[in-house]
Each structure stands twice: as structure tokens, then as C-alpha cells.
Design a protein around this motif. Structure first.
Motif, PDB file in Angstrom:
ATOM      1  N   VAL A 183      -8.487 -13.263 -15.965  1.00 45.69           N
ATOM      2  CA  VAL A 183      -9.076 -14.720 -15.680  1.00 45.69           C
ATOM      3  C   VAL A 183     -10.174 -14.974 -15.901  1.00 45.69           C
ATOM      4  O   VAL A 183     -11.064 -14.592 -15.343  1.00 45.69           O
ATOM      5  N   VAL A 184     -10.387 -16.116 -16.763  1.00 48.43           N
ATOM      6  CA  VAL A 184     -11.847 -16.546 -17.017  1.00 48.43           C
ATOM      7  C   VAL A 184     -11.887 -18.139 -16.528  1.00 48.43           C
ATOM      8  O   VAL A 184     -11.288 -18.750 -17.209  1.00 48.43           O
ATOM      9  N   ALA A 185     -12.810 -18.383 -15.857  1.00 43.66           N
ATOM     10  CA  ALA A 185     -13.219 -19.808 -15.437  1.00 43.66           C
ATOM     11  C   ALA A 185     -14.040 -20.252 -16.636  1.00 43.66           C
ATOM     12  O   ALA A 185     -15.077 -20.410 -16.500  1.00 43.66           O
ATOM     13  N   ILE A 186     -13.267 -20.793 -17.896  1.00 46.30           N
ATOM     14  CA  ILE A 186     -14.148 -21.302 -18.778  1.00 46.30           C
ATOM     15  C   ILE A 186     -15.168 -22.347 -18.441  1.00 46.30           C
ATOM     16  O   ILE A 186     -16.088 -22.644 -19.087  1.00 46.30           O
ATOM     17  N   ASP A 187     -14.417 -23.406 -17.766  1.00 46.40           N
ATOM     18  CA  ASP A 187     -15.092 -24.790 -17.158  1.00 46.40           C
ATOM     19  C   ASP A 187     -14.732 -24.690 -15.820  1.00 46.40           C
ATOM     20  O   ASP A 187     -13.662 -24.805 -15.248  1.00 46.40           O
ATOM     21  N   GLY A 188     -15.771 -24.905 -14.917  1.00 41.72           N
ATOM     22  CA  GLY A 188     -15.181 -25.231 -13.434  1.00 41.72           C
ATOM     23  C   GLY A 188     -15.037 -24.133 -12.611  1.00 41.72           C
ATOM     24  O   GLY A 188     -15.597 -22.978 -12.965  1.00 41.72           O
TER      25      GLY A 188
ATOM     26  N   LYS B 230     -10.998 -25.436 -16.258  1.00 36.73           N
ATOM     27  CA  LYS B 230     -10.225 -24.975 -16.960  1.00 36.73           C
ATOM     28  C   LYS B 230     -10.100 -23.153 -16.786  1.00 36.73           C
ATOM     29  O   LYS B 230     -11.304 -22.786 -17.103  1.00 36.73           O
ATOM     30  N   LEU B 231      -9.154 -22.902 -16.753  1.00 34.94           N
ATOM     31  CA  LEU B 231      -8.777 -21.425 -16.826  1.00 34.94           C
ATOM     32  C   LEU B 231      -8.142 -20.654 -17.965  1.00 34.94           C
ATOM     33  O   LEU B 231      -7.322 -21.353 -18.517  1.00 34.94           O
ATOM     34  N   MET B 232      -8.870 -19.630 -18.384  1.00 39.10           N
ATOM     35  CA  MET B 232      -8.062 -18.959 -19.547  1.00 39.10           C
ATOM     36  C   MET B 232      -7.581 -17.736 -19.115  1.00 39.10           C
ATOM     37  O   MET B 232      -8.311 -16.951 -18.261  1.00 39.10           O
ATOM     38  N   VAL B 233      -6.364 -17.456 -19.556  1.00 33.40           N
ATOM     39  CA  VAL B 233      -5.653 -16.058 -19.011  1.00 33.40           C
ATOM     40  C   VAL B 233      -5.336 -15.325 -19.901  1.00 33.40           C
ATOM     41  O   VAL B 233      -4.627 -15.788 -20.935  1.00 33.40           O
ATOM     42  N   LEU B 234      -5.901 -14.124 -20.129  1.00 29.53           N
ATOM     43  CA  LEU B 234      -5.427 -13.183 -21.120  1.00 29.53           C
ATOM     44  C   LEU B 234      -4.340 -12.163 -20.286  1.00 29.53           C
ATOM     45  O   LEU B 234      -4.707 -11.673 -19.229  1.00 29.53           O
ATOM     46  N   ALA B 235      -3.239 -11.839 -20.978  1.00 26.70           N
ATOM     47  CA  ALA B 235      -2.078 -10.994 -20.369  1.00 26.70           C
ATOM     48  C   ALA B 235      -2.078  -9.843 -21.285  1.00 26.70           C
ATOM     49  O   ALA B 235      -1.844  -9.856 -22.546  1.00 26.70           O
ATOM     50  N   SER B 236      -1.462  -8.710 -20.595  1.00 31.96           N
ATOM     51  CA  SER B 236      -1.106  -7.413 -21.262  1.00 31.96           C
ATOM     52  C   SER B 236       0.241  -7.388 -21.719  1.00 31.96           C
ATOM     53  O   SER B 236       0.725  -6.457 -22.314  1.00 31.96           O
TER      54      SER B 236
END
Ligand code: TYD
Length: 132
Positions: free
Chosen positions: A58-63, A105-111
Motif C-alpha cells: 500500500v502506498v499513500a500516493i497523497d495524504g 489516495k491509496l494505491m494498492v498492489l496485490a499478488s
């Protein structure tokens, strides 16, 4: 507990900043799915589940927001508030997201591909699952 904070290399110059993410290089799995979360509100809580198979970053792209992570024995709270930091969450970790900043804004990368069958959505079920 099976989580870690990953510090991504930032390429920055006068034009702004850029962070590349590559399968099995600066993250420990192959991305099968990406989703993002936005329009969240500070009083809302998201997550509240664990995964039997899926690993996520999970990356907090913003905020910012606060993660609560629980492996069934201990609980830890982690603030996510930088676009160059990824929170790796392994399988079998209960996670909750709290205290979203406005516009977070959260970006989530999943396996794994989305599969409701591999979610554990009740804390009691999670406790039973990990004690097996
Ligand atoms: P949900 O798991 O409740 O989100 P969160 O854990 O962030 O609170 O997901 C919301 C809805 O979106 C739910 O109906 C399932 C659906 N969904 C997909 O269809 N694909 C996905 O990859 C994800 C993450 C959710």
C-alpha cells in the motif's frame, strides 16, 4: 509480524518526482492486480479483513492514513504518509485503515487476482484460521 516498510528510490529533478516499481525487484512479488482508494473520509474505517493468500503493498500516493495490523498475537499501528514508502502486508495479517486525511489516495498492489474466497472478513474467523 509479517509486514515491512519499503523505501522506494525517488528520481527527482526540477520537473518533479518519479518512483518506479518493478516485479520481484524493489517489491517481493509479481503484481496481478492494482486498485486505488480515494474519496475517503476521516471518520470512515476500511479494510477490516485478512487474506489467506494475497500479499499487498500500500502506498499513500497523497495524504495519510493509519494502518492497524494484527497477527493474532500483537497489534501495531503505522502511519502511512509518504508517496515513496510502501507498506508490505503479508498474508494472514488482519488490517484496518483509520484516520484518512481529506483527499487521501491509496494505491494498492496485490499478488493475487480478486477472490472473495481468500478474504477473512470476521475477526473471530481470523483468530480461528491462524490458530489452525
Ligand atoms: P472492500 O474489500 O470492502 O474494500 P476495503 O477493504 O478497502 O474496505 O471492497 C469494496 C468492494 O470492492 C467490494 O464489493 C469488493 C470490491 N472489490 C473488487 O471487486 N475488486 C478488488 O480488487 C477489490 C479490492 C474490491
Amino acid at each position: 509480524m509479517n509486514y515491512k516498510l519499503l523505501n522506494f528510490k525517488v528520481f527527482g529533478d526540477a520537473r518533479g518526482k518519479l518512483v518506479p516499481i518493478e516485479n520481484n525487484k524493489n517489491i517481493p512479488f509479481e503484481i496481478k492486480r492494482l486498485f486505488y482508494i480515494y474519496d475517503t473520509l476521516p471518520d470512515e474505517v476500511r479494510g477490516c479483513h485478512a487474506h489467506k493468500k494475497c500479499e499487498q503493498i500500500v502506498v499513500a500516493i497523497d495524504g495519510s492514513c493509519q494502518f492497524l495490523l494484527d497477527d493474532g498475537e500483537k497489534r501495531e499501528k503505522i502511519w502511512l504518509n509518504r508517496p515513496d514508502v510502501g507498506l508490505y502486508i503479508g498474508k494472514n495479517i488482519w488490517n484496518e485503515m483509520h484516520q484518512f486525511s481529506y483527499g487521501c489516495k491509496l494505491m494498492v498492489l496485490a499478488s493475487e487476482y480478486y477472490d472473495e474466497e481468500e478474504y477473512i472478513r470476521k475477526y473471530d474467523d481470523f483468530k480461528k484460521w491462524i490458530s489452525k
